[in-house]
Design an enzyme around this catalytic site. Structure first.
Site, PDB file in Angstrom:
ATOM      1  NE  ARG A  50      -3.363  -2.584   2.634  1.00 32.19           N
ATOM      2  CZ  ARG A  50      -3.933  -3.061   3.737  1.00 32.19           C
ATOM      3  NH1 ARG A  50      -3.730  -2.443   4.890  1.00 32.19           N
ATOM      4  NH2 ARG A  50      -4.688  -4.128   3.686  1.00 32.19           N
ATOM      5  CG  ASP A  52       2.910   6.110   2.372  1.00 33.45           C
ATOM      6  OD1 ASP A  52       1.949   5.394   2.687  1.00 33.45           O
ATOM      7  OD2 ASP A  52       3.939   6.223   3.060  1.00 33.45           O
ATOM      8  CE1 TYR A 110       8.502   0.440  -1.510  1.00 30.06           C
ATOM      9  CE2 TYR A 110       9.208  -1.504  -0.296  1.00 30.06           C
ATOM     10  CZ  TYR A 110       8.199  -0.669  -0.741  1.00 30.06           C
ATOM     11  OH  TYR A 110       6.901  -0.930  -0.407  1.00 30.06           O
ATOM     12  NE  ARG A 198       8.192   9.289   2.475  1.00 33.45           N
ATOM     13  CZ  ARG A 198       6.996   9.835   2.694  1.00 33.45           C
ATOM     14  NH1 ARG A 198       5.894   9.092   2.623  1.00 33.45           N
ATOM     15  NH2 ARG A 198       6.906  11.119   2.989  1.00 33.45           N
TER      16      ARG A 198
END
Length: 343
Positions: A50, A52, A110, A198
């Site tokens: 999910r 952002d 990622y 992040r």
């Protein structure tokens, strides 16, 4: 009824993330609406990650159920003709009806990109975080090395998360600087917490600018407090590169750090439906968490019987419920797990 798996790529700039939101258009909303129009039936996708608002993806995964007679591998072509140009389905295929994208063992990759130069480049403004302070790449690499392995990443998780367990394993954290002044942070792991990548990126940038030394990242890990880590870097620099699903359970799952050391032996998982958790060392405050998550992992992988072996220095108790399980002592220091319907 059949289940179709989609591999989805998107530019997240114009969207309020993946998951349906009361205010703002999302990737999930677009896919549901477009699939429903294409297949002439209500469709609701289930996504693997999910992401952002503002986060991009090259290989997110989703599934949906349909009664359509269109072959699974052809759906992507028909769907892409209807989707907006910033969303594309890279692949579609039929999978077993019980296959779920969030209930499979996998490795997620990622990348976080940082444009590190004096003046921001307009063509990169949507896909890289801009930092005009010079970043020391070697210091950032030294700091990143502390993150590799199995750790409690509570310090790198935003408040308000819904994860029951904050232990994750990072297999790779690498940093490279391209000729275009873009630093790419690449992370591979078995799962990521809310805003974890992040926050790691923001923390490594603070190391790179000299706010604190690389060794401080180890202290941040041990603190297990969000306020100890660096700021949360902007969403636009983050891209979900892809998700690799495990084709068969590993023979062994190992975890080792300063707080615990164990092996989940799954060599008899297929033949006997049995797994053995062998704990070599574990701090008392971590014992319950370790057993809970690894016994749960064994059952999720298909075990019908899970045994636990641990030295006397590791305090186990049949009075304690380890999540949905409790232990029953057997012979020779072996404990058998028993599922409890009520926690």
């Amino acid at each position: 009824m059949k289940r179709i798996r989609l591999t989805v790529a998107y530019d997240g700039t114009a969207y309020s993330g993946w998951q349906l939101q009361p205010n703002g258009v999302t990737i999930e909303e677009i896919l549901n609406r477009t699939l429903s129009e294409l297949l002439k039936e209500p469709v609701f996708v289930i996504g693997a990650s999910r992401t952002d608002s503002g986060v991009h993806a090259l290989g997110n995964v989703a599934v949906f159920d349909t009664e359509s007679r269109i072959p699974g591998d052809k759906i992507c072509f028909a769907l892409n003709q209807r989707l907006p140009e910033d969303i594309r389905v890279i692949n579609s295929e039929e999978v077993p009806s019980d296959w779920h994208p969030r209930k499979q063992n996998c490795v997620k990759t990622y990348e976080y990109k940082i444009l590190n130069c004096r003046i921001e480049v307009p063509t990169r403004r949507l896909y890289a975080h801009f930092c005009y302070f010079p970043l020391d790449l070697e210091k950032m690499r030294k700091a990143a090395a502390y993150l590799i392995g199995e750790h409690d990443f509570a310090s790198f998780c935003s408040s308000g998360h819904q994860a029951e367990e904050t232990v994750r394993t990072l297999y790779e954290v690498s940093l490279d600087r391209g000729a275009d002044d873009v630093i790419t942070i690449r992370l591979k792991g078995n799962g990521f917490l809310y805003n974890m990548v992040r926050i790691i990126a923001g923390t490594l940038m603070e190391v790179g600018t000299g706010i604190y030394p690389p060794e401080h990242v180890k202290e941040i890990l041990e603190a297990r407090e969000r306020r100890k880590a660096g700021r949360t870097a902007s969403a636009k620099g983050l891209t979900l590169i892809g998700i690799e699903y495990e084709k068969e359970p590993a023979k062994e799952i190992c975890g080792e750090n300063e707080h615990w050391s164990y092996v989940l032996d799954q060599t008899e998982l297929v033949s006997e439906r049995r797994s053995v958790l062998r704990v070599a060392f574990c701090e008392e405050c971590e014992t319950e968490r370790l057993i809970r998550r690894m016994v749960h992992q064994a059952y999720r992988n298909g075990a019908e019987e899970v045994l636990v072996q641990a030295p006397e220095t590791v305090k186990l108790s049949e009075e304690i419920r380890y999540g949905f399980y409790r232990l029953k002592p057997q012979e020779n220091g072996v404990w058998e797990t028993e599922y409890c319907r009520e926690r």
